[in-house]
Design an enzyme around this catalytic site. Sequence first.
Site, PDB file in Angstrom:
ATOM      1  N   LYS A  80     -24.185  72.621  26.785  1.00 19.99           N
ATOM      2  CA  LYS A  80     -24.287  71.161  26.915  1.00 19.99           C
ATOM      3  C   LYS A  80     -25.747  70.741  26.729  1.00 19.99           C
ATOM      4  CE  LYS A  80     -22.894  67.514  30.226  1.00 19.99           C
ATOM      5  NZ  LYS A  80     -22.414  67.287  31.622  1.00 19.99           N
ATOM      6  N   SER A  90     -18.834  63.692  31.713  1.00 20.29           N
ATOM      7  CA  SER A  90     -19.821  63.607  30.661  1.00 20.29           C
ATOM      8  C   SER A  90     -19.799  64.776  29.678  1.00 20.29           C
ATOM      9  CB  SER A  90     -21.210  63.520  31.275  1.00 20.29           C
ATOM     10  OG  SER A  90     -21.546  64.725  31.937  1.00 20.29           O
ATOM     11  N   SER A 121     -18.008  66.076  35.821  1.00 16.32           N
ATOM     12  CA  SER A 121     -18.320  66.168  34.390  1.00 16.32           C
ATOM     13  C   SER A 121     -17.931  67.477  33.715  1.00 16.32           C
ATOM     14  CB  SER A 121     -19.812  65.929  34.162  1.00 16.32           C
ATOM     15  OG  SER A 121     -20.105  64.570  34.328  1.00 16.32           O
TER      16      SER A 121
END
Lengths: 502, 99, 495
Positions: free
Chosen positions: A83, A158, A182
Site C-alpha cells: 500500500k 482505504s 481499511s
Amino acid sequence: MAQPSRIIDKTAAELAADIREGRLTSVEVTTAFLDRIEAVDATVKAFLHVDREGALAAAREADAAIAADEEASPLAGVPVAVKDVVVTKGLPTTAASKILEGWIPPYDATIVERIKAARMPILGKTNMDEFAMGSSTEYSAYFKTRNPWDTGRIPGGSGGGSAAAVAAKMAPLAIGTDTGGSIRQPGAVTGTFGAKPTYGSNSRYGLIAFSSSLDTPGPVSRNALDAALLHEVISGHDPRDSTSIDAPVPPVAEAARLGASGDLTGVKLGVVKEFAEGAEAAEPGVIAAYEAGVEQLVKLGAEIVEVSCPSFTYALPTYYLIAPSEASSNLARYDGVRYGLRTGDDGKHSLEEVMSLTREAGFGPEVKRRIILGTYALSAGYVDAFYGKAQKVRTLIKRDFEAAFEQVDAIISPTTPFVAFKFGERTGDPYQMYLADLYTIPSNLYGGPGVSVPVGLADGMPVGLQVCGPVMGDDIAYRVAAALESTQDTPLADTAPELEGN
Amino acid sequence: MSTISREEVAHLARLARLEVTDDELDAFAGQLDVILESMKALAEVDTDDVQPTSHAVPLVNVFREDLPQPSLSREAALAGGPDTAEDRFRVPRILDEEA
Amino acid sequence: MTKLNSYEQAVADYEPVLGLETHIELDTNTKMFCGCPTAFGAEPNTQVCPVCLALPGALPVANKAAIEATIKIGLALNCRIAEWTRFARKNYFYPDMPKNFQTSQYEEPLCEEGYVDVVVEGETYRVEIERVHLEEDTGKTLHVGGATGRIHGATESLVDYNRAGIPLVEIVTKPVPGTGALAPEVARAYTAELRDIVRSLGVSDVRMEQGSLRCDVNLSLNLPGEAWGTRTETKNVNSLRSVERAVRYEVRRQSALLDAGERIFQETRHFHEATGETSPGRSKEEATDYRYFPEPDLAVMEPSREWVEELRTSLPEPPRKRRERLQEAWSLADKEMQSVVNADAVDLIETTVAAGAAPAAAVKWWLGELSRRANETGDELGALAITPAQVAELQGMVDDGRLNDKLARQVIDGVLAGEGSPAEVAAKRGLEVVSDTGALETAVDEAIAANPAVAEKIRGGTHAAAGVLIGAVMKATKGQADAGTVRKIILDKLS
Ligand SMILES: [Zn+2]
C-alpha cells in the site's frame, strides 16, 4: 473459469513451496504477476506504481539465495504489493496524495525491511484513499480503483488498491494498513482476506501516519494461511516504534493450519447484541450471508454466545474525534519545505501563504475536511471535551470488550454493513461513508485483532465475516477464519469473475 | 442548527494553513456540523474517574540509549526539498510585508 | 522614541514582579527522539535523519539520558519528580520546526514545585520553580536579503535542521514579587545560580553565548498594595548582564507608560544586545492556539522512585555548598565572597588556585585588574582572553620576583591582545624586574646623591622617607625594579 495450473491462481503458501522445492523460480512467479498486472491493471487500476525491474532483481536474488540454501523464510521469493502509505526506499511513496507526488523516500519502513529480509519481491505500490482517509478509494488523488467483481463499484477503502490487486490476482499477497477498517472492509467487499493485527504488534515505523494511536499495518491475501505467513514476516517488536509491543508474536500460521482442520469444538464465539441494533444495521443481503456463515461455524462445533458491549454506540463518534485530531497534527508536516509539493512560491507570497496554498492544492477534500475537524476538536477550550473525552470513552469501550472476552474466545460480526457500492454513491455525505467502518472501528479502539474472511455473496457481490480477538489473541481470529474457509468447496476469492486481459 | 459557523471554519483553516475557497467554507461548515452533532453523543457518557486510553496495550518508559546512529547523507536529506540553496532548505520570506 | 523613566523613580513608584523562563540545551550524545549526533558547528543538514527531518512515516523514541538529565535538574532545584508524566504536542507552523509541532510537555511536566535561593546584597531571595519540562529544540534559520541577517526585510530564509530535535529543558519560575529595586540583580543572580547548578550536574555546557542557555524575562509592575500588572515576555536575553539590563529597561519603559495612563499589553518583546533596549515581537502574530494534546507516538513515563533516588544520590555537591567550602578555604569574608559570586568568578578563581596561585592573589587579580578590564569592554569576566592557568602563571612570575604589579599589568595587556602566555609576553615585550643588584646599587647611589636631605632623614631613622628615593630609582629603571629590593638596598646603605 480460472485455469488451476496458472501461477497466479496458486496460493502464496503453494508458491512458496514450489519455489523452495525448485518447481518454480521466484523470477517465474514474479514475472507471472507482473504480466498479470500488465494485462488487467488498466481495467482495475490497483497500482499507483509498478516496479518491474526492482521486483525482478529481488526475485533473482531470492532464487540465488534459495539455490545456495541460504534462505529459510517461509515466503522467500513470493512477491507482494505494498500500500502506498508505507514508505519504500527508492520507490515513489505518495499516500495517494498530490502533496507527496514525486517524493522518493531515503529509507524503508520497518515492515518493508522485513519483507526485503524475507526475500519477497515488491511488485509495486497500491492505490488508496488519500492518507488512508476513506472507505472507497475514491479519495485517491490519482484515480479510482475498480472492484474486480464489478468494475462499476468501489473496492472498499482505504486499502482498495491492495484488496483489488489480490482479488484480481495481480499479487498473491499485499500489505494494507488499518485505522478504522481499511484492511478489513476492502477485504470484505472484494472477497479477499484481510487482517488487522493487534495494535503495537506490527511496527508503524515508516507508515505514513493517519491516526497514530489507531494505525496498524497488516496482511491482505486470498486466504487465512497466506495472510498468517505474511503476518509472521512483518510482525514483532521494533525499537524504532515507541508503541511497539515487546512480546512474542502470536502463532498465527499454526492457528490458521489448526483452523483449516475444520474443528471448532469448544470455541465460544460472541455476537455483540448492540451490533444488530440501531438504524444503521446491515443490509439484508449482508445479514443473510453472514448468518449462513454463522451456521457453518456452529456446524464445526462453535458455540454462539450473545455478549453486550453497551458502549459500542459510542465507537463511531469516539473514532471521529480521535482520528481527525491526531491526523490534523500528523499532517502538519506537509508544508512544502523539506519535501513534496510547493505551490505559489512566486516571490510575491510569504511563507505562510505559500504553505497555505501548497496544502490547499496538495490535499483533497476528505483530507481537508478531517484536518479542519481535528483542528476544531483540539482548538482552545475543546481538547478536554473532545479528544480527552474520547480517550476516556475509549477506556469504556475497551472495558466492554475485555469483559466480553472473559466470556468468549472471539467475537464475530459482518465486516461491514453493506456490499461494495457504486462509485459516487456515498461521497456526497461523509457520514454515510463513515458507516462503512461501523463494525471494524471497535477493534481499532480496544486495540485487538480483527480479520475479515469471505463468507458469501449478496446480489453477486462478496460479503465478509469479521472475527475479532482479544489483545494479542490474533491466533484465535485466524483459527476461526480458517475454519470457515474449510467449509467452502472453492475459496470465495477464486470465484471472482474473470477479468478481460489485454 | 449550526454549531460551527463559516467564520469559524475560516479561522480553523488559517490555523491549519489551508487556503480554502469560499465553496469549501460552505461545504465544510455544513459537513462538520453533521459530524459534530454526532459528537454530542459522547457528552452524555459518564466518564468521571475514568482514565484515558491512549494505546491498546499500555506501555510505559519506552526509552532509547543515548547512542549515535548514522544520519542521512546531506544529499539524501536535501534530495526531497522543493528548493534548496547553500545546503539548506530555502523558504520564501517568513514575515508578511509590513503595511 | 520610547519614553523611559529613571530607574530610581520607577522603583520608587512601582513594585516589579519577575518571572523567568530558561531553556537549556542538554549535551547528550544524540538528539531527543532520534540517534543523530548533536555536535555544535557541523556542516548544515548533516546531522539529520527521517525522524528529525519529519519525513513521512518516521517515529520518535525518547532518549533516556535526556530524561535522566531533566530529573537531575529537577532534583537539584528541589522539585517533586512526577510519578506519571507524558509528552504533548504543541501545534504551530514554523519552518524551523520540521513536524510543525513541537514535542513538549503540557499538563504533566517531569518536575514541579521547586525553588532556588539566591543572595543579593546580603539578603536571601527564594525563587520558586513552577515546572521543569523536557522538549526539543528547533533548527537554525538564516535570513537572506534583509539587513544583517534579521528576519525583518529578509526576502528569503535558509533552514538547517542540525539543531532540530536537540533535547531542551525548560525551567519556569513562579512569579517573583518582593524584589523591589533589586529585581535586576535577583534575576541575574537566579540565572547565574541556575547555570552553576546545571553546570555542576554536567548535563549541559550552559553557554549563553552559544545559545545552550537562553533566557526569557517576564516582568510586570504594580502600584504598592495593588494587584499585579500585565507582564511582558522579553526573549533573546543571552548573557547574565543582559538579564539585568532587560529587567532594568522594562521597569523604566513600563513605568513611563503607566505614568502616562497607558496600558501594558501582554506581548513578546525582543532584547537588543547592542542598545540594551527591548522592542515588540511580531505584531501580526495571530492569537496563539497551540492545540496541545498528548503525544500518541510516545509512551507515558512513570519514573520509578528507585530510579529517582538513585539519581538523587548521584548529584554532585550543590554550588551553594561548594561556595561555602571555597569561602572557608580561601579565607574570605562574606562580603568578599559575595563580590566573587557577583563577578561570576568562583570557577575562575578555583581553577586559578588549582593551577598554583595563592587564593588571595587569585581573588586579587580576578576581582581587581581583570574585572576592571571586563567592565571596560563590557565583557563577562569569563569571556576575557586570559585563562585561569595564565593568571596563575602570571602570579608565579610575581612570586618569583620576575614581575612587579606594574609590569604584571603590562603583561596582561599583552595576553589580552593575544600575544601569547605571560612568559611569552614578558619575553617579547622585555618586561622583567631588574634584578642586577649592581645596576640597582648604582641607581640608588645616584638617587642618594641627588637627594641629600632625604638621605639625611633616613639616616636619622625616618624610614618612611625612603619612598622618595624608591620613586626616583623606579623612574630611573623605568619601573623594572622590584620596589622591595630597592628599599632594602637604600636602608642598608643609609643605616
Ligand atoms: Zn535525527
